[in-house]
Design a protein around this motif. Structure first.
Motif, mmCIF file in Angstrom:
data_model
loop_
_atom_site.group_PDB
_atom_site.id
_atom_site.type_symbol
_atom_site.label_atom_id
_atom_site.label_comp_id
_atom_site.label_asym_id
_atom_site.label_seq_id
_atom_site.Cartn_x
_atom_site.Cartn_y
_atom_site.Cartn_z
ATOM 1 N N PRO A 10 0.790 -1.232 0.000
ATOM 2 C CA PRO A 10 0.000 0.000 0.000
ATOM 3 C C PRO A 10 0.821 1.281 0.000
ATOM 4 O O PRO A 10 0.317 2.337 -0.400
ATOM 5 C CB PRO A 10 -0.816 -0.115 1.293
ATOM 6 C CG PRO A 10 -0.013 -0.988 2.183
ATOM 7 C CD PRO A 10 0.692 -1.954 1.280
ATOM 8 N N TYR A 11 2.094 1.225 0.429
ATOM 9 C CA TYR A 11 2.786 2.494 0.700
ATOM 10 C C TYR A 11 4.134 2.694 0.002
ATOM 11 O O TYR A 11 4.788 3.703 0.246
ATOM 12 C CB TYR A 11 3.003 2.634 2.212
ATOM 13 C CG TYR A 11 1.729 2.803 2.989
ATOM 14 C CD1 TYR A 11 0.887 3.880 2.763
ATOM 15 C CD2 TYR A 11 1.350 1.861 3.964
ATOM 16 C CE1 TYR A 11 -0.287 4.038 3.485
ATOM 17 C CE2 TYR A 11 0.178 2.013 4.683
ATOM 18 C CZ TYR A 11 -0.634 3.105 4.443
ATOM 19 O OH TYR A 11 -1.793 3.259 5.149
ATOM 20 N N LYS A 54 -4.188 1.213 1.279
ATOM 21 C CA LYS A 54 -3.804 1.785 -0.006
ATOM 22 C C LYS A 54 -4.801 2.852 -0.458
ATOM 23 O O LYS A 54 -4.436 3.829 -1.124
ATOM 24 C CB LYS A 54 -3.700 0.683 -1.058
ATOM 25 C CG LYS A 54 -3.033 1.119 -2.370
ATOM 26 C CD LYS A 54 -2.855 -0.068 -3.303
ATOM 27 C CE LYS A 54 -2.180 0.341 -4.612
ATOM 28 N NZ LYS A 54 -0.771 0.726 -4.427
#
Length: 727
Positions: free
Chosen positions: A159-160, A631
C-alpha cells in the motif's frame, strides 16, 4: 587498483592474462569500501502460532519444555515428512542430516528471505474522528500493528511503497544491556559480534524503509545514542548515498544519568536523512513561552490571506468530485453571500436548475476557459461556514462579471486558536475580520542543539506515560514534544502526511501526530509497528507462575498489548488505563487538558502468516482487506468480504471498490457512475484477475481519475514477500 590492472595487461600469454583478469574481477567485485561489517545471515523469527507442514522450515523445542521459544540450538531444519498417527516429524538440514522428533516439539520458523503470505487481523479500534458511518468529513485511521517489524515493513510495501512522508524510529541502542534480540537471543556486551549483528539487523530494515519513503520529498529520523551513532551514520550514508544527513543533539536529561566510570549522560542524538527535496522548515518563534509554528520557505511570518473558494490546480474539475458543484447565491445590491443551492449530480446540466432566490444571482464554479470546476467545500459545509462567518465575498470583476469568493481554512482556524491570527468581530457582510497578531514573532532556522525544557524525557516522557498508564513501566520513553517538533519541521505543512514508526515502543509517534493534527486541523495518519515481547525480568516472573509465550497471561504483558495500544487509546480518548480521566495538561504550542483527548481514529492489528494451501483457493480475502483499505487511504468503511453472487463491492461508506468477477465489470462501473452524491467519494478500484491484458482492458474503462490496481485470484500471492527482492 590501476597498478594491478597494468601488471595484468603486461602478461604476454593471452589465455593466462584473461584468466587472471577474470579471477581478479571476481575478487574486486566483492571488495567493500566504507563501513564493513560481518553480515549475519539469515535472521529468522519463530512462529509458534503457525502449524508446521511438509516443506516448512522449523526449529526443535527443548525436550520437556512447553515454551516454543526455548529451542535446542540445532538450527533450522526442513520438514520432510509428518506421521500424524505416531505424532512424529522427519526433518533434515542443508547437509542431508536427518532427524526424527516428536511432532509437538517442532516449531515453525521463517528465515528472512523465505516467502511469506501476510495478512492483518483487526483486534480493536477507537473512533473519535468521524468513524465509518459514511461521514465525508471523517478522519482517516491511524494503525498500530503487532508484528515482527521486518515482515511488517514488507507487507506495507504494497500500500505504501514510495509514498511515506516521514519515518521516525527509535531503534534499540545496543548498549550491551540486553535491550534487543537477534534470532531469539538477547544481545549483551559479552557478544563479540554485537555491533555487526546490530548493523545487519538495521541494514535490512533501513533498506525496506528507503523503498517506503517518497523519493521526491520525505525524511527519515533516527533517534540514537553514542553506542551506535557513528556506525549508524556510516550505514545510512551507504544506503542513502544521494541524501543529506545531519545530526541534532537533544538535551533530554538536564540532571544527567549516572553511568559507572563515565560522564553522566544528558543528551541523545537525532539523525535527519533528507530524501529528495526534503528540508527542515524554518520556524517562527514567539516570545510567549511555548508558542511555535512554521514560517514560509524564506523564514518570514506568513501574512494572512483568505483562501480562494474555487478550487484550482489538481482535482479542480467538476468530475473530480461528487458534492462540490453547486450554485452560490449572491445579493448583488448588498454585495453579500446569502446561501447556496444543493450539490448537482454529475451529468445534470446546471442550466436546468431553478433560478436563484429573488434579488440574487447564482454563481457556479467556472474556469476561465468556460469549463466547469468545483468549489473547495461541499454544499453542507459551505452553509455551516457561512453561518460561522468563514465565507467572504470580494469585488466583482468588471470583465467577467464574477464575484471573488473566499473562505477560512481549518489551518486558519488553528492559527487563530494559537494566537497567530486574531479575530476582530465581523464586517457588514457577516464575515469574520481576521488579521495577523502583533509583531511578537520572529523567524529563525532550526538549530543543531535542542535545549528546550519541553524535551525533558523524564517530565514529558516517563511522567506523562504514567499519567496515561498508571503503574505501568516502560524504559526510556521519549518526550512527546521532542518527537512532535522533530516531525513538525517536515510535515507541519503537510496536513495529509503519512508517518511511519517501525520501532513503535510506547506509541509516542502516534501521540505526536495526533497532537499535530489537533493544532492545525490536519488529517495526518501514523502507522506504528511494534512487537509484543515481554522484558527479560517479566519473562522470568511469568515463567515462575507457569506461563509461556502464547498464553493469554503472557501476551497481555507484551509491549504492544500492555503499553502501546493502551497508551494510544488513552491519548485519544482522554481516559487512562485505569478507566479514569487523564490528569494533567498538554503544554507547548497548544495547551489543553489531556482528558479532552483527540478527534482521531485508530485501529489495532496483528500481522498473520497465512496458509498457502488456503490462499491457493482464494479463500482468505479478509486477510488482505486491511492492506487494500490502507492503499485507499484508511478512511471510511473497509470491504472485508465480497459477495460471490454480485461479484463486486463498493458500499457507500467506502471510498474504494473491489471487482472480484470481471464478468460483472459493467455493472460495477455503471454503479460507480451513478453513486449517490452523499456517499464517500471513490478514489481507488481493485480488480481481481490473473490476466494482465484483461486488467488493462478493464482499467481503460474505469474513470481515469481513479487509481486502479490489480489483484491475483489467489489473493495473498499478490503480497507474497521475499526479502531477496528487498535489498
Amino acid at each position: 587498483m590501476a597498478h594491478i590492472d597494468n601488471l595484468i595487461s603486461a602478461i604476454k600469454d593471452p589465455e593466462l592474462r584473461e584468466a587472471i583478469r577474470a579471477e581478479y574481477a571476481k575478487i574486486s567485485k566483492h571488495r567493500q569500501l566504507g563501513l564493513v561489517f560481518d553480515r549475519h545471515q539469515p535472521e529468522s523469527v519463530i512462529l509458534p502460532e503457525v502449524t508446521a507442514r511438509v516443506g516448512d522450515k522449523v526449529q526443535v523445542r527443548i525436550e520437556g519444555s512447553d515454551d516454543p521459544h526455548e529451542v535446542d540450538g540445532t538450527g533450522v531444519w526442513l520438514v520432510r515428512g509428518i506421521d500424524k498417527a505416531q505424532g512424529r516429524a522427519l526433518l533434515s538440514d542443508n547437509e542431508g542430516t536427518r532427524l526424527e522428533v516428536a511432532l509437538d516439539r517442532v516449531v515453525a520458523t521463517r528465515e528472512f528471505g523465505d516467502p511469506i503470505y501476510p495478512g492483518l487481523r483487526s483486534t480493536g479500534r477507537v473512533m473519535r474522528g468521524g468513524g465509518r458511518d459514511g461521514d465525508p468529513g471523517a478522519k482517516p485511521f491511524h494503525a498500530v500493528i503487532n508484528a515482527e517489524n521486518h515482515h511488517a515493513l514488507e507487507a506495507l510495501l504494497y500500500p505504501y511503497e514510495g509514498t511515506i512522508d516521514a519515518i521516525y524510529i527509535d531503534p534499540p541502542y545496543n548498549s550491551g544491556a540486553r535491550d534487543w534480540k537477534y534470532n531469539n537471543n538477547y544481545i549483551d556486551e559479552k557478544d563479540p559480534y554485537r555491533h555487526s549483528k546490530w548493523l545487519s539487523f538495521m541494514d535490512r530494515r533501513l533498506r525496506l524503509a528507503k523503498r517506503l519513503l517518497n523519493p521526491a520529498n520525505s525524511v527519515l529520523i533516527c533517534a540514537i545514542d553514542e553506542n551506535e551513532l557513528h556506525r549508524l551514520s556510516l550505514l545510512i550514508e551507504q544506503i542513502f548515498p544521494a541524501s543529506k544527513l545531519q545530526m541534532v543533539t537533544v538535551l533530554i536529561n538536564p540532571s544527567g544519568a549516572s553511568i559507572i566510570d563515565q560522564f553522566a549522560r544528558m543528551d541523545e542524538h537525532l539523525l535527519f536523512v533528507h530524501v529528495g527535496a526534503a528540508r527542515p522548515a524554518k520556524t517562527v518563534i514567539d516570545t510567549t513561552p511555548g508558542v511555535s509554528t512554521l514560517a514560509d520557505s524564506e523564514g518570514n511570518q506568513k501574512p494572512f490571506v483568505w483562501e480562494s473558494f474555487q478550487r484550482r490546480g489538481g482535482n479542480s474539475r467538476r468530475q473530480d468530485t461528487k458534492v462540490k458543484f453547486f450554485p452560490v447565491y449572491i445579493d448583488e445590491v448588498a454585495g453579500k453571500v446569502v446561501g447556496c443551492g444543493d450539490a448537482l449530480p454529475e451529468g445534470v446540466d446546471r442550466h436546468t436548475v431553478s433560478a436563484a432566490p429573488d434579488g440574487c444571482i447564482a454563481q457556479w464554479p467556472i474556469k476561465r476557459d468556460g469549463s466547469e470546476a468545483c468549489w473547495q467545500l461541499s454544499d453542507v459545509t459551505f452553509r455551516k461556514y457561512l453561518e460561522e462567518g468563514r465565507i467572504r465575498i470580494g469585488n466583482k470583476n468588471k470583465t467577467t462579471g464574477r464575484w471573488g469568493l473566499y473562505f477560512l481554512t481549518s489551518g486558519h482556524m488553528a492559527a487563530i486558536e494559537r494566537g497567530e491570527l486574531v479575530v476582530d468581530g465581523r464586517d457588514d457582510k457577516g464575515s469574520l475580520i481576521v488579521k495577523n497578531a502583533d509583531g511578537r514573532k520572529r523567524s529563525q532556522v532550526g538549530r543543531t542543539l535542542w535545549t528546550n525544557p519541553a524535551y525533558n524525557a523524564t517530565s514529558h516522557g516517563s511522567i506523562m506515560l504514567n499519567a496515561l498508564l498508571p503503574g505501568r513501566k516502560f524504559p526510556f520513553p521519549k518526550s512527546l514534544y521532542a518527537v512532535e517538533d522533530a516531525l513538525r519541521f517536515y510535515v507541519g505543512d503537510k496536513p495529509d502526511a503519512v508517518v511511519l514508526d517501525f520501532f513503535g515502543g510506547s506509541g509516542t509517534t502516534a501521540h505526536a501526530v495526533a497532537r499535530l493534527n489537533d493544532q492545525d486541523g490536519g488529517h495526518r495518519r501514523s502507522i506504528i509497528v511494534t512487537n509484543n515481547e515481554v522484558s527479560p525480568s517479566e519473562a522470568t516472573a511469568l515463567r515462575k507462575q507457569g506461563f509461556k509465550p502464547g498464553d493469554d497471561e503472557w501476551e497481555a504483558m507484551g509491549i504492544c498489548k500492555y503499553i502501546t495500544i493502551p497508551r494510544v487509546t488513552a491519548a485519544i480518548t482522554g481516559i487512562n488505563s485505569a478507566g479514569k480521566l487523564v490528569i494533567g495538561d498538554y503544554k507547548f504550542t497548544k495547551a489543553s487538558p489531556m482528558a479532552e483527548g483527540f478527534a482521531e481514529n485508530v485501529e489495532f492489528f496483528d500481522l498473520t502468516y497465512e496458509d498457502p494451501a488456503l490462499i491457493s483457493l482464494g479463500r482468505r480475502f479478509e486477510a488482505i482487506a486491511p492492506l487494500l483499505w490502507f492503499k485507499a487511504g484508511a478512511v471510511g468503511s473497509r470491504i472485508d468480504e465480497i459477495d460471490s453472487e454480485i461479484g463486486w463491492s463498493a458500499p457507500d461508506e467506502a471510498n474504494y471498490a473491489v471487482l472480484h468477477d470481471v464478468a460483472k465489470a459493467s455493472a460495477m462501473i455503471d454503479s460507480l457512475a451513478k453513486r449517490d452524491a452523499q456517499a464517500q467519494e471513490v478514489t481507488h478500484v481493485f480488480v481481481v484477475t490473473d490476466s494482465n491484458a484483461e486488467f488493462q482492458q478493464l482499467a481503460s474503462r474505469i474513470d481515469p481519475s481513479l487509481s486502479v490496481s490489480q489483484l491475483y485470484s489467489d489473493y495473498l500471492r499478490t503480497f507474497e514477500l521475499n526479502t531477496r527482492r528487498s535489498g
